[in-house]
Design a protein around this motif. Structure first.
Motif, PDB file in Angstrom:
ATOM      1  N   GLY A 192       0.835  -1.192   0.000  1.00  0.00           N
ATOM      2  CA  GLY A 192       0.000   0.000   0.000  1.00  0.00           C
ATOM      3  C   GLY A 192       0.868   1.239   0.000  1.00  0.00           C
ATOM      4  O   GLY A 192       1.795   1.336   0.791  1.00  0.00           O
ATOM      5  N   GLY A 193       0.579   2.173  -0.862  1.00  0.00           N
ATOM      6  CA  GLY A 193       1.371   3.386  -0.947  1.00  0.00           C
ATOM      7  C   GLY A 193       2.821   3.075  -1.199  1.00  0.00           C
ATOM      8  O   GLY A 193       3.164   2.393  -2.158  1.00  0.00           O
ATOM      9  N   THR A 194       3.685   3.536  -0.321  1.00  0.00           N
ATOM     10  CA  THR A 194       5.116   3.257  -0.455  1.00  0.00           C
ATOM     11  C   THR A 194       5.564   2.156   0.490  1.00  0.00           C
ATOM     12  O   THR A 194       6.755   1.939   0.677  1.00  0.00           O
ATOM     13  CB  THR A 194       5.933   4.530  -0.179  1.00  0.00           C
ATOM     14  N   SER A 195       4.598   1.444   1.080  1.00  0.00           N
ATOM     15  CA  SER A 195       4.929   0.384   2.029  1.00  0.00           C
ATOM     16  C   SER A 195       5.149  -0.944   1.314  1.00  0.00           C
ATOM     17  O   SER A 195       4.544  -1.206   0.257  1.00  0.00           O
ATOM     18  CB  SER A 195       3.801   0.224   3.052  1.00  0.00           C
ATOM     19  N   TYR A 196       5.980  -1.790   1.916  1.00  0.00           N
ATOM     20  CA  TYR A 196       6.240  -3.096   1.323  1.00  0.00           C
ATOM     21  C   TYR A 196       6.511  -4.116   2.418  1.00  0.00           C
ATOM     22  O   TYR A 196       6.840  -3.775   3.546  1.00  0.00           O
ATOM     23  CB  TYR A 196       7.403  -3.051   0.325  1.00  0.00           C
ATOM     24  N   SER A 197       6.372  -5.374   2.036  1.00  0.00           N
ATOM     25  CA  SER A 197       6.527  -6.489   2.956  1.00  0.00           C
ATOM     26  C   SER A 197       8.000  -6.797   3.182  1.00  0.00           C
ATOM     27  O   SER A 197       8.860  -6.310   2.446  1.00  0.00           O
ATOM     28  CB  SER A 197       5.854  -7.721   2.355  1.00  0.00           C
ATOM     29  N   PRO A 198       8.299  -7.642   4.167  1.00  0.00           N
ATOM     30  CA  PRO A 198       9.641  -8.234   4.217  1.00  0.00           C
ATOM     31  C   PRO A 198       9.871  -9.058   2.954  1.00  0.00           C
ATOM     32  O   PRO A 198       8.919  -9.426   2.254  1.00  0.00           O
ATOM     33  CB  PRO A 198       9.580  -9.132   5.464  1.00  0.00           C
ATOM     34  N   LEU A 199      11.120  -9.368   2.679  1.00  0.00           N
ATOM     35  CA  LEU A 199      11.458 -10.116   1.473  1.00  0.00           C
ATOM     36  C   LEU A 199      10.745 -11.460   1.472  1.00  0.00           C
ATOM     37  O   LEU A 199      10.780 -12.215   2.439  1.00  0.00           O
ATOM     38  CB  LEU A 199      12.970 -10.312   1.422  1.00  0.00           C
ATOM     39  N   ARG A 200      10.075 -11.764   0.354  1.00  0.00           N
ATOM     40  CA  ARG A 200       9.405 -13.058   0.191  1.00  0.00           C
ATOM     41  C   ARG A 200       9.944 -13.737  -1.046  1.00  0.00           C
ATOM     42  O   ARG A 200      10.301 -13.072  -2.018  1.00  0.00           O
ATOM     43  CB  ARG A 200       7.891 -12.846   0.041  1.00  0.00           C
ATOM     44  N   ASN A 201       9.966 -15.069  -1.035  1.00  0.00           N
ATOM     45  CA  ASN A 201      10.449 -15.781  -2.214  1.00  0.00           C
ATOM     46  C   ASN A 201       9.316 -16.470  -2.951  1.00  0.00           C
ATOM     47  O   ASN A 201       8.360 -16.952  -2.343  1.00  0.00           O
ATOM     48  CB  ASN A 201      11.559 -16.773  -1.870  1.00  0.00           C
ATOM     49  N   TYR A 202       9.413 -16.456  -4.259  1.00  0.00           N
ATOM     50  CA  TYR A 202       8.389 -17.018  -5.137  1.00  0.00           C
ATOM     51  C   TYR A 202       9.043 -17.919  -6.179  1.00  0.00           C
ATOM     52  O   TYR A 202      10.169 -17.652  -6.620  1.00  0.00           O
ATOM     53  CB  TYR A 202       7.607 -15.902  -5.852  1.00  0.00           C
ATOM     54  N   TRP A 203       8.296 -18.956  -6.588  1.00  0.00           N
ATOM     55  CA  TRP A 203       8.742 -19.901  -7.608  1.00  0.00           C
ATOM     56  C   TRP A 203       7.799 -19.874  -8.804  1.00  0.00           C
ATOM     57  O   TRP A 203       6.586 -19.755  -8.641  1.00  0.00           O
ATOM     58  CB  TRP A 203       8.761 -21.318  -7.046  1.00  0.00           C
ATOM     59  N   GLY A 204       8.382 -20.048  -9.980  1.00  0.00           N
ATOM     60  CA  GLY A 204       7.574 -20.256 -11.170  1.00  0.00           C
ATOM     61  C   GLY A 204       7.133 -21.708 -11.239  1.00  0.00           C
ATOM     62  O   GLY A 204       7.544 -22.557 -10.436  1.00  0.00           O
ATOM     63  N   GLN A 205       6.313 -22.017 -12.241  1.00  0.00           N
ATOM     64  CA  GLN A 205       5.704 -23.337 -12.320  1.00  0.00           C
ATOM     65  C   GLN A 205       6.604 -24.393 -12.961  1.00  0.00           C
ATOM     66  O   GLN A 205       6.297 -25.570 -12.902  1.00  0.00           O
ATOM     67  CB  GLN A 205       4.380 -23.268 -13.121  1.00  0.00           C
ATOM     68  N   GLY A 206       7.701 -23.988 -13.530  1.00  0.00           N
ATOM     69  CA  GLY A 206       8.603 -24.941 -14.171  1.00  0.00           C
ATOM     70  C   GLY A 206       8.330 -25.083 -15.655  1.00  0.00           C
ATOM     71  O   GLY A 206       7.173 -25.069 -16.091  1.00  0.00           O
ATOM     72  N   THR A 207       9.386 -25.229 -16.418  1.00  0.00           N
ATOM     73  CA  THR A 207       9.269 -25.464 -17.856  1.00  0.00           C
ATOM     74  C   THR A 207      10.257 -26.574 -18.221  1.00  0.00           C
ATOM     75  O   THR A 207      11.412 -26.564 -17.790  1.00  0.00           O
ATOM     76  CB  THR A 207       9.524 -24.174 -18.657  1.00  0.00           C
ATOM     77  N   LEU A 208       9.788 -27.545 -18.991  1.00  0.00           N
ATOM     78  CA  LEU A 208      10.587 -28.730 -19.289  1.00  0.00           C
ATOM     79  C   LEU A 208      11.523 -28.485 -20.461  1.00  0.00           C
ATOM     80  O   LEU A 208      11.092 -28.031 -21.530  1.00  0.00           O
ATOM     81  CB  LEU A 208       9.669 -29.907 -19.609  1.00  0.00           C
ATOM     82  N   VAL A 209      12.779 -28.806 -20.240  1.00  0.00           N
ATOM     83  CA  VAL A 209      13.788 -28.769 -21.298  1.00  0.00           C
ATOM     84  C   VAL A 209      14.273 -30.199 -21.525  1.00  0.00           C
ATOM     85  O   VAL A 209      14.734 -30.861 -20.585  1.00  0.00           O
ATOM     86  CB  VAL A 209      14.967 -27.867 -20.911  1.00  0.00           C
ATOM     87  N   THR A 210      14.153 -30.657 -22.755  1.00  0.00           N
ATOM     88  CA  THR A 210      14.599 -32.004 -23.110  1.00  0.00           C
ATOM     89  C   THR A 210      15.636 -31.899 -24.220  1.00  0.00           C
ATOM     90  O   THR A 210      15.351 -31.306 -25.268  1.00  0.00           O
ATOM     91  CB  THR A 210      13.429 -32.877 -23.581  1.00  0.00           C
ATOM     92  N   VAL A 211      16.815 -32.439 -23.971  1.00  0.00           N
ATOM     93  CA  VAL A 211      17.897 -32.402 -24.951  1.00  0.00           C
ATOM     94  C   VAL A 211      18.162 -33.828 -25.420  1.00  0.00           C
ATOM     95  O   VAL A 211      18.530 -34.699 -24.633  1.00  0.00           O
ATOM     96  CB  VAL A 211      19.174 -31.794 -24.353  1.00  0.00           C
ATOM     97  N   SER A 212      17.964 -34.040 -26.701  1.00  0.00           N
ATOM     98  CA  SER A 212      18.168 -35.382 -27.266  1.00  0.00           C
ATOM     99  C   SER A 212      19.588 -35.523 -27.795  1.00  0.00           C
ATOM    100  O   SER A 212      20.188 -34.565 -28.269  1.00  0.00           O
ATOM    101  CB  SER A 212      17.161 -35.628 -28.382  1.00  0.00           C
ATOM    102  N   SER A 213      20.092 -36.732 -27.726  1.00  0.00           N
ATOM    103  CA  SER A 213      21.476 -36.984 -28.177  1.00  0.00           C
ATOM    104  C   SER A 213      21.522 -37.347 -29.643  1.00  0.00           C
ATOM    105  O   SER A 213      20.518 -37.558 -30.290  1.00  0.00           O
ATOM    106  CB  SER A 213      22.086 -38.117 -27.353  1.00  0.00           C
TER     107      SER A 213
END
Length: 124
Positions: free
Chosen positions: A103-124
């Motif tokens: 609110g306004g110029t106020s902010y929370s203590p530091l919080r951590n967030y994660w994304g949902q993940g994205t799959l990377v597949t590397v074929s040989s």
């Protein structure tokens, strides 16, 4: 606050992919932004990190091949992955340390967030 990751897919060894992760919501400021990955049967590991000022760190296994960057104006972090190897196959997760606007110029203590993940597949 939500993190939305994108850019994963299937690529041949030696190829490239670029991952993106955009943060949205009531964001006052984002400090560190990281990319992690988790391969099947393995623990999640830190791949790369970047501070708000642009200082970066990389896991030894990706140094010289991966580049992390960010756009503070867009609250987005990127991971450019070149010379991909089959052992890079994993679900990639983005992470952010966020000061949430309360609110306004106020902010929370530091919080951590994660994304949902994205799959990377590397074929040989």
């Amino acid at each position: 606050v939500q993190l939305q990751a994108s850019g994963g897919g299937l690529v041949q060894a030696g190829g490239s992919l670029r991952l993106s992760c955009a943060a949205s919501g009531s964001i006052f400021r984002i400090n560190d932004m990281n990319w992690y990955r988790q391969a099947p049967g393995k623990q999640r590991e830190l791949v790369a990190s970047i501070t708000r000022g642009g200082n970066t760190n990389y896991a030894d296994s990706v140094k010289g091949r991966f580049t992390i960057s960010r756009d503070n104006g867009k609250n987005t972090v990127y991971l450019q992955m070149n010379s991909l190897k089959p052992e890079d196959t994993a679900v990639y997760y983005c992470y952010a340390d966020v000061l949430v606007r309360t609110g306004g110029t106020s902010y929370s203590p530091l919080r951590n967030y994660w994304g949902q993940g994205t799959l990377v597949t590397v074929s040989s």
